[in-house]
Design an enzyme around this catalytic site. Sequence first.
Site, PDB file in Angstrom:
ATOM      1  N   HIS A  46       0.830  -1.056  -0.144  1.00 28.83           N
ATOM      2  CA  HIS A  46      -0.131   0.110   0.192  1.00 28.83           C
ATOM      3  C   HIS A  46       0.784   1.413   0.094  1.00 28.83           C
ATOM      4  CE1 HIS A  46      -3.584  -2.353   0.618  1.00 28.83           C
ATOM      5  NE2 HIS A  46      -3.232  -2.891   1.749  1.00 28.83           N
ATOM      6  N   GLU A 150      -6.524 -12.730   6.127  1.00 23.16           N
ATOM      7  CA  GLU A 150      -7.149 -11.277   6.190  1.00 23.16           C
ATOM      8  C   GLU A 150      -8.650 -11.237   5.548  1.00 23.16           C
ATOM      9  OE1 GLU A 150      -4.872  -7.963   5.073  1.00 23.16           O
ATOM     10  OE2 GLU A 150      -3.833  -9.135   3.303  1.00 23.16           O
ATOM     11  N   ASP A 176      -8.304  -5.652   6.873  1.00 21.98           N
ATOM     12  CA  ASP A 176      -8.941  -6.531   5.893  1.00 21.98           C
ATOM     13  C   ASP A 176      -9.871  -7.426   6.546  1.00 21.98           C
ATOM     14  OD1 ASP A 176      -8.456  -5.499   2.901  1.00 21.98           O
ATOM     15  OD2 ASP A 176      -6.287  -5.771   3.699  1.00 21.98           O
TER      16      ASP A 176
END
Length: 264
Positions: A46, A150, A176
């Site tokens: 990310h 996740e 997540d």
Amino acid sequence: MKKNLAREKLKRGEAAVGTWLVLPNVMSTQLMARVGFDWLTVELEHSPTNWETAAQMFGAIASAGGVPLCRVPWNTGENIKRALDNGAWGVIVPMVNSRAEAEAVVAAARYQPIGRRTIGGQLSAANFETDQATYYARANDEILVVVMIEHVDGVERADEILRVPGIDVVFIGPNDLHNSMGRAPAFESEDPRFNQALERVLKAARKYGVAPGIHVADVDAAQRRRDQGFQFIAVKSEAGMMLAKAAEAVKVLGLGQGRTVAKY
Ligand code: 3PY
Ligand code: MG
């Protein structure tokens, strides 16, 4: 060849605690590498960090006596190969939801006979302070392979995922995981479904001899999760710690009045 001390701690059943490096910056990495965490993960999923900067960050961590890990952008052979061949000592692979996806991680991260990792790269051996022949012969014993659970689908299939040989750690991404339950992203919650999911992954990890891990928001949570049996614990990120301290200073000194101030 240097030893991966974080992997050794986990194999002894101890906790190995680290943090995330989300800033694409070699100088902040050099400084973080001297703080004393068991491992540091360069975040590529990310963040804006590119492979060239990541390779320099892995080198800065290894040369300071640390353990450089990489969260790859996604579960592909190309990502895993580039992280390891450029000097990471382990990979953290997001969103592993099935046995086939777990097998793909191991195939990319382990040399034969366990996997099908291809031969190449210079920085891999250099960061372990060894030659390439020694690295190829011993990498399977030093590289840390971390799969992330996740998503509710991954929790449902925790047994079939963790049964795959060659996985060292299962790491829960709480944000997540909440998201996959239709809830707002969070590190913690009272939602029984979330806490049951954690227990289910812990149980499967114990059953298959895989070290359980989780990302936490602060030091108190790290201690609680360690007491609960989690071993591979990520405390926030370097940027998160910097901003928390900066926000605390602003609050204590009564600054930021009349302005829109971000909450950290
Ligand atoms: C998550 O919480 O989803 C994560 O990926 C943490 O690393
Ligand atoms: Mg995640």
